[in-house]
Design a protein around this motif. Structure first.
Motif, short mmCIF file in Angstrom:
data_model
loop_
_atom_site.label_atom_id
_atom_site.label_comp_id
_atom_site.label_asym_id
_atom_site.label_seq_id
_atom_site.Cartn_x
_atom_site.Cartn_y
_atom_site.Cartn_z
N LYS A 210 0.84 -1.20 0.00
CA LYS A 210 0.00 0.00 0.00
C LYS A 210 0.88 1.25 0.00
O LYS A 210 0.60 2.21 -0.72
CB LYS A 210 -0.94 0.00 1.21
CG LYS A 210 -2.02 -1.06 1.12
CD LYS A 210 -3.00 -0.94 2.26
CE LYS A 210 -2.36 -1.35 3.56
NZ LYS A 210 -3.27 -1.45 4.69
N THR A 211 1.95 1.24 0.79
CA THR A 211 2.85 2.40 0.86
C THR A 211 3.53 2.62 -0.49
O THR A 211 3.59 3.75 -0.98
CB THR A 211 3.91 2.19 1.96
OG1 THR A 211 3.23 2.00 3.20
CG2 THR A 211 4.85 3.37 2.05
N ALA A 212 4.02 1.54 -1.10
CA ALA A 212 4.69 1.65 -2.40
C ALA A 212 3.74 2.18 -3.46
O ALA A 212 4.11 3.03 -4.27
CB ALA A 212 5.26 0.29 -2.80
N VAL A 213 2.51 1.69 -3.46
CA VAL A 213 1.52 2.15 -4.44
C VAL A 213 1.20 3.61 -4.22
O VAL A 213 1.12 4.39 -5.17
CB VAL A 213 0.24 1.29 -4.39
CG1 VAL A 213 -0.87 1.90 -5.23
CG2 VAL A 213 0.54 -0.12 -4.87
N ALA A 214 1.03 4.02 -2.98
CA ALA A 214 0.71 5.42 -2.68
C ALA A 214 1.84 6.33 -3.18
O ALA A 214 1.58 7.38 -3.78
CB ALA A 214 0.49 5.60 -1.19
N ARG A 215 3.09 5.93 -2.95
CA ARG A 215 4.22 6.75 -3.42
C ARG A 215 4.28 6.80 -4.94
O ARG A 215 4.52 7.84 -5.53
CB ARG A 215 5.52 6.20 -2.85
CG ARG A 215 5.68 6.46 -1.39
CD ARG A 215 7.02 6.00 -0.88
NE ARG A 215 7.11 6.27 0.54
CZ ARG A 215 7.79 5.54 1.38
NH1 ARG A 215 8.46 4.49 0.95
NH2 ARG A 215 7.83 5.85 2.66
N LYS A 216 4.10 5.66 -5.57
CA LYS A 216 4.16 5.58 -7.03
C LYS A 216 3.00 6.36 -7.66
O LYS A 216 3.18 7.00 -8.70
CB LYS A 216 4.13 4.12 -7.47
CG LYS A 216 4.33 3.91 -8.93
CD LYS A 216 5.73 4.24 -9.37
CE LYS A 216 5.92 3.89 -10.84
NZ LYS A 216 7.04 4.56 -11.43
N ALA A 217 1.84 6.34 -7.04
CA ALA A 217 0.67 7.03 -7.57
C ALA A 217 0.92 8.53 -7.65
O ALA A 217 0.41 9.20 -8.54
CB ALA A 217 -0.55 6.74 -6.71
N ILE A 218 1.71 9.05 -6.73
CA ILE A 218 2.02 10.47 -6.74
C ILE A 218 2.89 10.81 -7.95
O ILE A 218 2.73 11.84 -8.59
CB ILE A 218 2.72 10.89 -5.42
CG1 ILE A 218 1.74 10.74 -4.27
CG2 ILE A 218 3.27 12.30 -5.51
CD1 ILE A 218 2.37 10.86 -2.90
N GLU A 219 3.82 9.89 -8.31
CA GLU A 219 4.77 10.13 -9.40
C GLU A 219 4.20 9.78 -10.77
O GLU A 219 4.56 10.38 -11.77
CB GLU A 219 6.02 9.26 -9.20
CG GLU A 219 6.71 9.44 -7.89
CD GLU A 219 7.72 8.31 -7.63
OE1 GLU A 219 7.95 7.48 -8.53
OE2 GLU A 219 8.27 8.28 -6.54
N ASP A 220 3.36 8.77 -10.83
CA ASP A 220 2.95 8.17 -12.11
C ASP A 220 1.50 8.48 -12.41
O ASP A 220 0.65 8.43 -11.53
CB ASP A 220 3.15 6.66 -12.01
CG ASP A 220 3.17 5.98 -13.36
OD1 ASP A 220 2.80 6.62 -14.36
OD2 ASP A 220 3.55 4.81 -13.41
N THR A 221 1.21 8.75 -13.66
CA THR A 221 -0.17 9.02 -14.03
C THR A 221 -0.82 7.86 -14.78
O THR A 221 -1.99 7.89 -15.09
CB THR A 221 -0.28 10.29 -14.90
OG1 THR A 221 0.56 10.12 -16.04
CG2 THR A 221 0.13 11.52 -14.12
N ASN A 222 -0.05 6.81 -15.08
CA ASN A 222 -0.60 5.67 -15.81
C ASN A 222 -1.25 4.70 -14.82
O ASN A 222 -0.67 3.69 -14.44
CB ASN A 222 0.49 4.97 -16.63
CG ASN A 222 -0.12 3.99 -17.61
OD1 ASN A 222 -1.25 3.54 -17.43
ND2 ASN A 222 0.63 3.68 -18.65
#
Length: 140
Positions: A11-23
């Motif tokens: 969940k933490t990794a996804v939350a961080r990646k979601a901030i950076e990635d729009t895909n």
């Protein structure tokens, strides 16, 4: 070697990646795959432990609840079950609902039979599935 798992790191990794990635489509697919692989791995561990403890048992596994509606998870668990000679039972996706509904239904049926429990039980947020596996107060 055990069957414990946690999605908190994911969940933490996804939350961080979601901030950076729009895909979001690719990210959602990747998260689904990781979850399916994690559940398949832990299920494999559980099946191997069961086979070791009960070598002559008929091996059956039931997957139910909302998670059983996910096609990728179903596919991964079917592969694992077949690999270890387990019969897999999964309801049709339309019948895969939240476990809360099943628990509530079981409560209604018990209540109709006059089976009730006192409401003074001490709540344990990390209640182990196997009471012998974790000492009281220990993190599960």
């Amino acid at each position: 070697k055990n069957c414990n798992f946690s999605f908190s790191g994911l969940k933490t990794a996804v939350a961080r990646k979601a901030i950076e990635d729009t895909n979001t489509n690719d990210m959602a697919r990747a998260v689904q795959n990781v979850i399916a692989q994690s559940l398949a791995d832990r299920t494999r561990q559980a099946m191997l432990a069961f086979i070791e403890q009960y070598p002559n048992a008929v091996c059956s596994m039931v997957v139910a609840g909302g998670v059983a509606a996910n096609t990728e998870i179903r596919k991964q668990l079917e592969i694992e079950a077949q690999s270890h000679d387990f019969t897999l039972h999964i309801p049709p996706p339309a019948l895969c609902t939240d476990n809360g509904v099943m628990i509530a239904w079981a409560g209604i049926e018990r209540y109709k039979l006059g089976l009730t429990d006192p409401l003074d039980i001490k709540v344990r947020p990390r209640w182990p599935l196997d009471p012998k596996s974790a000492k009281k107060g220990a993190k599960a």
